[in-house]
Write a protein that holds these residues in place. Sequence first.
Motif, PDB file in Angstrom:
ATOM      1  N   ARG A  57       0.821  -1.207   0.000  1.00 39.24           N
ATOM      2  CA  ARG A  57       0.000   0.000   0.000  1.00 39.24           C
ATOM      3  C   ARG A  57       0.856   1.258   0.000  1.00 39.24           C
ATOM      4  NH1 ARG A  57      -4.836  -0.699   4.195  1.00 39.24           N
ATOM      5  NH2 ARG A  57      -4.038   1.374   4.641  1.00 39.24           N
ATOM      6  N   THR A  58       0.354   2.290  -0.693  1.00 37.93           N
ATOM      7  CA  THR A  58       1.109   3.536  -0.823  1.00 37.93           C
ATOM      8  C   THR A  58       1.096   4.388   0.435  1.00 37.93           C
ATOM      9  OG1 THR A  58      -0.833   4.634  -1.760  1.00 37.93           O
ATOM     10  CG2 THR A  58       0.769   3.704  -3.318  1.00 37.93           C
ATOM     11  N   ASP A  59       0.135   4.162   1.338  1.00 34.69           N
ATOM     12  CA  ASP A  59       0.019   5.001   2.533  1.00 34.69           C
ATOM     13  C   ASP A  59       0.803   4.470   3.731  1.00 34.69           C
ATOM     14  OD1 ASP A  59      -1.677   2.800   2.841  1.00 34.69           O
ATOM     15  OD2 ASP A  59      -3.109   3.927   4.053  1.00 34.69           O
ATOM     16  N   LEU A  60       1.600   3.443   3.535  1.00 33.14           N
ATOM     17  CA  LEU A  60       2.365   2.833   4.631  1.00 33.14           C
ATOM     18  C   LEU A  60       3.857   2.921   4.346  1.00 33.14           C
ATOM     19  CD1 LEU A  60       0.231  -0.422   5.006  1.00 33.14           C
ATOM     20  CD2 LEU A  60       0.049   1.668   6.380  1.00 33.14           C
ATOM     21  N   ARG A  61       4.654   2.781   5.411  1.00 24.49           N
ATOM     22  CA  ARG A  61       6.098   2.636   5.250  1.00 24.49           C
ATOM     23  C   ARG A  61       6.472   1.260   5.807  1.00 24.49           C
ATOM     24  NH1 ARG A  61       8.743   7.300   8.045  1.00 24.49           N
ATOM     25  NH2 ARG A  61       6.949   7.119   9.394  1.00 24.49           N
ATOM     26  N   TYR A  62       7.619   0.756   5.377  1.00 21.38           N
ATOM     27  CA  TYR A  62       7.946  -0.649   5.593  1.00 21.38           C
ATOM     28  C   TYR A  62       9.349  -0.839   6.143  1.00 21.38           C
ATOM     29  CZ  TYR A  62       3.863  -0.996   2.644  1.00 21.38           C
ATOM     30  OH  TYR A  62       2.599  -0.859   2.152  1.00 21.38           O
ATOM     31  N   SER A  63       9.501  -1.930   6.928  1.00 20.22           N
ATOM     32  CA  SER A  63      10.836  -2.314   7.376  1.00 20.22           C
ATOM     33  C   SER A  63      11.350  -3.416   6.457  1.00 20.22           C
ATOM     34  CB  SER A  63      10.797  -2.829   8.823  1.00 20.22           C
ATOM     35  OG  SER A  63      10.170  -4.103   8.877  1.00 20.22           O
TER      36      SER A  63
END
Length: 130
Positions: A7-13
């Motif tokens: 999803r574009t609205d999240l950031r990821y590890s």
Amino acid sequence: MARQPVRTDLRYSAEHEWLDSSTPARVGITAVAADALGEVVFVELPEVGSTVEAGAPCGELESTKSVSDIFSPVTGTVVAVNEALEDEPGTVNSDPYGEGWLFAVEVSSEGELLGPEEYAERFDAEVIPS
């Protein structure tokens, strides 16, 4: 094989956790991780009030294939956990970006996070509008 959504609205590890922008921030695992794990049958989450540290294990996901650590993408204090997962751990698989969230945290600092495009490129996923 279909690529998993990001999803574009999240950031990821890099360890496959996602972080939203709410306050407190919600944390979950990505569809990439949920797919790789297989059917999740048990979830061990950090305790409310405990401190989590960016990049450090803070819980476990047990699937029919293996047991995997949950790594916190941020440092902060856990203010809520998704208690519904105790009875329905498979929600992590069926709705990893929604009802399958893991815990919420008051963030004091962030670890190294990837944007959606960078995560998708690194893990062969597909960016989808949120």
